[in-house]
Motif scaffolding. Structure first.
Motif, PDB file in Angstrom:
ATOM      1  N   TYR A 151      32.405  36.478  32.654  1.00 43.07           N
ATOM      2  CA  TYR A 151      33.530  35.779  32.044  1.00 43.07           C
ATOM      3  C   TYR A 151      33.249  34.279  32.010  1.00 43.07           C
ATOM      4  O   TYR A 151      32.870  33.694  33.020  1.00 43.07           O
ATOM      5  CB  TYR A 151      34.822  36.046  32.830  1.00 43.07           C
ATOM      6  CG  TYR A 151      35.250  37.483  32.729  1.00 43.07           C
ATOM      7  CD1 TYR A 151      36.192  37.884  31.790  1.00 43.07           C
ATOM      8  CD2 TYR A 151      34.678  38.457  33.544  1.00 43.07           C
ATOM      9  CE1 TYR A 151      36.570  39.214  31.678  1.00 43.07           C
ATOM     10  CE2 TYR A 151      35.050  39.790  33.438  1.00 43.07           C
ATOM     11  CZ  TYR A 151      35.992  40.153  32.501  1.00 43.07           C
ATOM     12  OH  TYR A 151      36.355  41.474  32.386  1.00 43.07           O
ATOM     13  N   ALA A 152      33.441  33.686  30.837  1.00 41.04           N
ATOM     14  CA  ALA A 152      33.308  32.240  30.657  1.00 41.04           C
ATOM     15  C   ALA A 152      34.689  31.624  30.847  1.00 41.04           C
ATOM     16  O   ALA A 152      35.648  32.047  30.223  1.00 41.04           O
ATOM     17  CB  ALA A 152      32.787  31.920  29.269  1.00 41.04           C
ATOM     18  N   HIS A 153      34.771  30.633  31.718  1.00 44.27           N
ATOM     19  CA  HIS A 153      36.020  29.905  31.957  1.00 44.27           C
ATOM     20  C   HIS A 153      35.836  28.496  31.400  1.00 44.27           C
ATOM     21  O   HIS A 153      35.017  27.731  31.907  1.00 44.27           O
ATOM     22  CB  HIS A 153      36.333  29.869  33.455  1.00 44.27           C
ATOM     23  CG  HIS A 153      36.773  31.193  33.996  1.00 44.27           C
ATOM     24  ND1 HIS A 153      37.998  31.372  34.566  1.00 44.27           N
ATOM     25  CD2 HIS A 153      36.155  32.406  34.031  1.00 44.27           C
ATOM     26  CE1 HIS A 153      38.133  32.634  34.950  1.00 44.27           C
ATOM     27  NE2 HIS A 153      37.009  33.282  34.633  1.00 44.27           N
ATOM     28  N   GLU A 154      36.583  28.200  30.362  1.00 44.22           N
ATOM     29  CA  GLU A 154      36.447  26.943  29.623  1.00 44.22           C
ATOM     30  C   GLU A 154      37.751  26.152  29.755  1.00 44.22           C
ATOM     31  O   GLU A 154      38.823  26.701  29.541  1.00 44.22           O
ATOM     32  CB  GLU A 154      36.178  27.297  28.161  1.00 44.22           C
ATOM     33  CG  GLU A 154      36.128  26.144  27.211  1.00 44.22           C
ATOM     34  CD  GLU A 154      35.845  26.675  25.811  1.00 44.22           C
ATOM     35  OE1 GLU A 154      34.669  26.984  25.530  1.00 44.22           O
ATOM     36  OE2 GLU A 154      36.791  26.787  25.029  1.00 44.22           O
TER      37      GLU A 154
ATOM     38  N   ARG B 194      32.271  27.337  33.362  1.00 44.28           N
ATOM     39  CA  ARG B 194      32.027  28.134  34.560  1.00 44.28           C
ATOM     40  C   ARG B 194      31.765  29.585  34.159  1.00 44.28           C
ATOM     41  O   ARG B 194      32.454  30.136  33.312  1.00 44.28           O
ATOM     42  CB  ARG B 194      33.221  28.031  35.510  1.00 44.28           C
ATOM     43  CG  ARG B 194      33.377  26.615  36.081  1.00 44.28           C
ATOM     44  CD  ARG B 194      34.684  26.409  36.826  1.00 44.28           C
ATOM     45  NE  ARG B 194      35.877  26.646  36.025  1.00 44.28           N
ATOM     46  CZ  ARG B 194      36.385  25.803  35.118  1.00 44.28           C
ATOM     47  NH1 ARG B 194      35.795  24.657  34.893  1.00 44.28           N
ATOM     48  NH2 ARG B 194      37.473  26.092  34.440  1.00 44.28           N
ATOM     49  N   LEU B 195      30.775  30.190  34.793  1.00 44.59           N
ATOM     50  CA  LEU B 195      30.442  31.601  34.604  1.00 44.59           C
ATOM     51  C   LEU B 195      30.974  32.337  35.826  1.00 44.59           C
ATOM     52  O   LEU B 195      30.576  32.049  36.955  1.00 44.59           O
ATOM     53  CB  LEU B 195      28.927  31.775  34.490  1.00 44.59           C
ATOM     54  CG  LEU B 195      28.385  33.187  34.350  1.00 44.59           C
ATOM     55  CD1 LEU B 195      28.886  33.838  33.072  1.00 44.59           C
ATOM     56  CD2 LEU B 195      26.872  33.174  34.378  1.00 44.59           C
ATOM     57  N   LYS B 196      31.923  33.270  35.584  1.00 47.14           N
ATOM     58  CA  LYS B 196      32.579  33.930  36.714  1.00 47.14           C
ATOM     59  C   LYS B 196      32.464  35.440  36.622  1.00 47.14           C
ATOM     60  O   LYS B 196      32.205  36.014  35.571  1.00 47.14           O
ATOM     61  CB  LYS B 196      34.043  33.508  36.781  1.00 47.14           C
ATOM     62  CG  LYS B 196      34.200  32.030  37.150  1.00 47.14           C
ATOM     63  CD  LYS B 196      35.588  31.752  37.621  1.00 47.14           C
ATOM     64  CE  LYS B 196      35.669  30.363  38.233  1.00 47.14           C
ATOM     65  NZ  LYS B 196      36.939  30.201  38.927  1.00 47.14           N
ATOM     66  N   GLU B 197      32.742  36.073  37.757  1.00 50.89           N
ATOM     67  CA  GLU B 197      32.677  37.520  37.882  1.00 50.89           C
ATOM     68  C   GLU B 197      33.846  38.215  37.174  1.00 50.89           C
ATOM     69  O   GLU B 197      33.710  39.322  36.675  1.00 50.89           O
ATOM     70  CB  GLU B 197      32.684  37.858  39.373  1.00 50.89           C
ATOM     71  CG  GLU B 197      32.604  39.292  39.731  1.00 50.89           C
ATOM     72  CD  GLU B 197      32.486  39.446  41.235  1.00 50.89           C
ATOM     73  OE1 GLU B 197      31.371  39.725  41.681  1.00 50.89           O
ATOM     74  OE2 GLU B 197      33.497  39.272  41.941  1.00 50.89           O
ATOM     75  N   GLY B 198      35.006  37.544  37.133  1.00 47.72           N
ATOM     76  CA  GLY B 198      36.185  38.138  36.534  1.00 47.72           C
ATOM     77  C   GLY B 198      36.965  37.142  35.706  1.00 47.72           C
ATOM     78  O   GLY B 198      36.624  35.964  35.609  1.00 47.72           O
TER      79      GLY B 198
ATOM     80  N   ASP C 132      40.644  32.464  40.061  1.00 44.61           N
ATOM     81  CA  ASP C 132      40.071  32.424  41.406  1.00 44.61           C
ATOM     82  C   ASP C 132      38.926  33.420  41.606  1.00 44.61           C
ATOM     83  O   ASP C 132      38.488  33.639  42.725  1.00 44.61           O
ATOM     84  CB  ASP C 132      41.161  32.649  42.455  1.00 44.61           C
ATOM     85  CG  ASP C 132      41.820  34.013  42.340  1.00 44.61           C
ATOM     86  OD1 ASP C 132      41.577  34.729  41.342  1.00 44.61           O
ATOM     87  OD2 ASP C 132      42.596  34.364  43.256  1.00 44.61           O
ATOM     88  N   SER C 133      38.413  34.010  40.513  1.00 48.84           N
ATOM     89  CA  SER C 133      37.305  34.962  40.654  1.00 48.84           C
ATOM     90  C   SER C 133      36.025  34.232  41.066  1.00 48.84           C
ATOM     91  O   SER C 133      35.896  33.022  40.911  1.00 48.84           O
ATOM     92  CB  SER C 133      37.100  35.773  39.377  1.00 48.84           C
ATOM     93  OG  SER C 133      36.721  34.954  38.320  1.00 48.84           O
ATOM     94  N   LYS C 134      35.075  34.990  41.570  1.00 45.19           N
ATOM     95  CA  LYS C 134      33.840  34.456  42.132  1.00 45.19           C
ATOM     96  C   LYS C 134      33.017  33.708  41.083  1.00 45.19           C
ATOM     97  O   LYS C 134      32.753  34.222  40.000  1.00 45.19           O
ATOM     98  CB  LYS C 134      33.026  35.596  42.721  1.00 45.19           C
ATOM     99  CG  LYS C 134      31.750  35.163  43.391  1.00 45.19           C
ATOM    100  CD  LYS C 134      31.031  36.367  43.979  1.00 45.19           C
ATOM    101  CE  LYS C 134      29.731  35.962  44.641  1.00 45.19           C
ATOM    102  NZ  LYS C 134      29.021  37.146  45.128  1.00 45.19           N
TER     103      LYS C 134
END
Length: 181
Positions: free
Chosen positions: A36-39, A73-77, A81-83
């Motif tokens: 998951y990309a968090h922008e 940010r590249l996240k797990e979910g 607050d995902s990893k």
């Protein structure tokens, strides 16, 4: 005559070895990955910046020729607050005269994996167009480093609307990669 017999024997041995590999199911290694990309668009912690062209600093005024840079940010979910697994860095440009409604953003980006991931120090690069048309959008993975060396394939991306609260935008990425050597 002896050279011909040796060449024939070598050919037969190579054919038998090749058949054994086929029977054993040896083939290219494939990976199916989801990230998951968090922008963040705007504010002091923005991770996407309209850097040049029309609408600098104003996403609603972006038009043809606008250029953006990002460090998402590249996240797990999908949850905020995902990893954290790493970062997605790159740039994009609106390459159609009609802007977003008639095309999309032509991007080049690198998915970097950090200490929190299964692939620390590894990365892969993708290129293509993120459209504002129907999702998912398909981009090409052209290659990678570290664990991803020799892999290529494609990634499908779509907005994760259920978790998006501006200025945070979340995009789900499904990657299909094949190792070619």
């Amino acid at each position: 005559m002896a050279i011909s017999a040796a060449a024939y024997t070598l050919t037969v041995v190579l054919c038998i070895c090749s058949l054994q590999l086929l029977v054993a199911g040896a083939g290219p290694e494939t990976l199916k990955l989801t990230f998951y990309a968090h922008e963040t668009r705007g504010g002091p912690n923005a991770t996407l910046l309209p850097a040049a062209g029309t609408g600098q600093g104003n996403f609603s005024a972006l038009g043809w020729g606008s250029f953006m840079v990002f460090d998402n940010r590249l996240k797990e979910g999908a949850a905020a607050d995902s990893k954290l697994l790493g970062r997605i860095t790159g740039s994009g440009a609106l390459t159609t005269i009609g802007g977003l409604p008639t095309g999309g953003v032509q991007v080049t980006s690198k998915f970097w994996f950090g200490e929190g991931s299964k692939y620390p120090g590894s990365s892969f690069t993708l290129v293509g167009t993120l459209s504002y048309g129907p999702a998912p959008w398909e981009l090409i993975v052209i290659g990678g480093t570290g664990y991803f060396r020799g892999f290529s394939g494609y990634g499908l991306s779509a907005p994760e609307n259920s978790t998006t609260v501006p200025p945070l935008f979340v995009y789900k990425w499904n990657f299909h990669l094949t190792k070619h050597f």
